[in-house]
Design a protein around this motif. Structure first.
Motif, PDB file in Angstrom:
ATOM      1  N   VAL A  47       0.948  -1.336   0.131  1.00  0.00           N
ATOM      2  CA  VAL A  47       0.104  -0.161  -0.086  1.00  0.00           C
ATOM      3  C   VAL A  47       0.716   1.309  -0.012  1.00  0.00           C
ATOM      4  O   VAL A  47       0.526   2.164   0.351  1.00  0.00           O
ATOM      5  N   THR A  48       1.763   1.398   0.004  1.00  0.00           N
ATOM      6  CA  THR A  48       3.155   2.301  -0.331  1.00  0.00           C
ATOM      7  C   THR A  48       4.331   2.240  -0.941  1.00  0.00           C
ATOM      8  O   THR A  48       4.050   3.494  -1.334  1.00  0.00           O
ATOM      9  N   ARG A  74       0.800   3.750  -9.761  1.00  0.00           N
ATOM     10  CA  ARG A  74       0.535   3.582  -8.975  1.00  0.00           C
ATOM     11  C   ARG A  74       0.422   2.323  -8.327  1.00  0.00           C
ATOM     12  O   ARG A  74       1.599   1.385  -8.245  1.00  0.00           O
ATOM     13  N   LEU A  75       0.141   2.477  -6.483  1.00  0.00           N
ATOM     14  CA  LEU A  75       0.517   1.187  -6.191  1.00  0.00           C
ATOM     15  C   LEU A  75       0.222  -0.149  -6.209  1.00  0.00           C
ATOM     16  O   LEU A  75      -1.092   0.185  -6.972  1.00  0.00           O
ATOM     17  N   ILE A  76       0.798  -1.031  -5.716  1.00  0.00           N
ATOM     18  CA  ILE A  76       1.279  -2.212  -6.737  1.00  0.00           C
ATOM     19  C   ILE A  76      -0.690  -2.810  -5.568  1.00  0.00           C
ATOM     20  O   ILE A  76      -1.117  -4.084  -6.488  1.00  0.00           O
ATOM     21  N   LEU A 119      -8.749 -11.368  -0.827  1.00  0.00           N
ATOM     22  CA  LEU A 119      -8.252 -11.186   0.211  1.00  0.00           C
ATOM     23  C   LEU A 119      -7.717  -9.786   0.086  1.00  0.00           C
ATOM     24  O   LEU A 119      -7.166  -8.933   1.507  1.00  0.00           O
ATOM     25  N   SER A 120      -8.139  -8.650  -0.691  1.00  0.00           N
ATOM     26  CA  SER A 120      -7.478  -7.995  -1.097  1.00  0.00           C
ATOM     27  C   SER A 120      -7.921  -6.692   0.017  1.00  0.00           C
ATOM     28  O   SER A 120      -6.719  -5.764   0.452  1.00  0.00           O
ATOM     29  N   SER A 121      -9.071  -6.985   0.452  1.00  0.00           N
ATOM     30  CA  SER A 121      -9.876  -5.911   2.034  1.00  0.00           C
ATOM     31  C   SER A 121      -9.018  -6.075   3.342  1.00  0.00           C
ATOM     32  O   SER A 121      -8.597  -5.281   3.828  1.00  0.00           O
ATOM     33  N   LEU A 122      -8.130  -7.182   3.149  1.00  0.00           N
ATOM     34  CA  LEU A 122      -7.042  -7.221   4.028  1.00  0.00           C
ATOM     35  C   LEU A 122      -6.669  -6.064   4.451  1.00  0.00           C
ATOM     36  O   LEU A 122      -5.591  -5.605   5.360  1.00  0.00           O
ATOM     37  N   LEU A 123      -5.741  -5.038   3.491  1.00  0.00           N
ATOM     38  CA  LEU A 123      -4.783  -4.145   2.862  1.00  0.00           C
ATOM     39  C   LEU A 123      -5.292  -3.188   3.505  1.00  0.00           C
ATOM     40  O   LEU A 123      -5.255  -1.701   3.599  1.00  0.00           O
ATOM     41  N   ASP A 124      -7.029  -2.780   3.443  1.00  0.00           N
ATOM     42  CA  ASP A 124      -7.358  -1.503   4.119  1.00  0.00           C
ATOM     43  C   ASP A 124      -7.372  -0.782   5.612  1.00  0.00           C
ATOM     44  O   ASP A 124      -7.126   0.416   5.191  1.00  0.00           O
ATOM     45  N   PRO A 125      -7.038  -1.978   6.044  1.00  0.00           N
ATOM     46  CA  PRO A 125      -6.596  -1.280   7.850  1.00  0.00           C
ATOM     47  C   PRO A 125      -4.678  -0.498   7.549  1.00  0.00           C
ATOM     48  O   PRO A 125      -4.607   0.314   8.427  1.00  0.00           O
ATOM     49  N   ARG A 151      -4.364   1.098   4.982  1.00  0.00           N
ATOM     50  CA  ARG A 151      -3.873   1.832   4.058  1.00  0.00           C
ATOM     51  C   ARG A 151      -4.552   3.560   4.777  1.00  0.00           C
ATOM     52  O   ARG A 151      -4.139   4.071   4.640  1.00  0.00           O
ATOM     53  N   ARG A 152      -5.012   3.378   5.839  1.00  0.00           N
ATOM     54  CA  ARG A 152      -5.032   4.269   6.645  1.00  0.00           C
ATOM     55  C   ARG A 152      -4.470   5.050   7.514  1.00  0.00           C
ATOM     56  O   ARG A 152      -4.858   5.813   8.445  1.00  0.00           O
TER      57      ARG A 152
END
Length: 70
Positions: free
Chosen positions: A10-11, A22-24, A60-66, A68-69
């Motif tokens: 995410v970085t 674009r972010l990976i 499982l991409s949503s595992l990265l959401d926290p 990103r914040r």
């Protein structure tokens, strides 16, 4: 996989190609699958692309959401 790899997804931005800048973590699944067929680049970038492909393919991409914040 290293512990920091999820944060790197995410970085870290794609350094070249169609999705340069674009972010990976935001790369389309079809692009990641193309790399899987053609061969991932060596080093950290290839490892991150392969990891993102696994996350995307398994939904499982949503595992990265926290991450990103932060």
């Amino acid at each position: 996989m290293e512990a920091e790899d999820l944060q790197r997804l995410v970085t870290t931005t794609m350094p070249y190609g169609k999705y340069q800048g674009r972010l990976i973590a935001d790369l389309p699944g079809a692009y990641l699958a193309w790399f899987a067929r053609k061969g991932f680049p060596p080093g950290q970038l290839g490892r991150l692309l392969a990891l993102m492909l696994e996350l995307d393919h398994n939904g499982l991409s949503s595992l990265l959401d926290p991450l990103r914040r932060r």
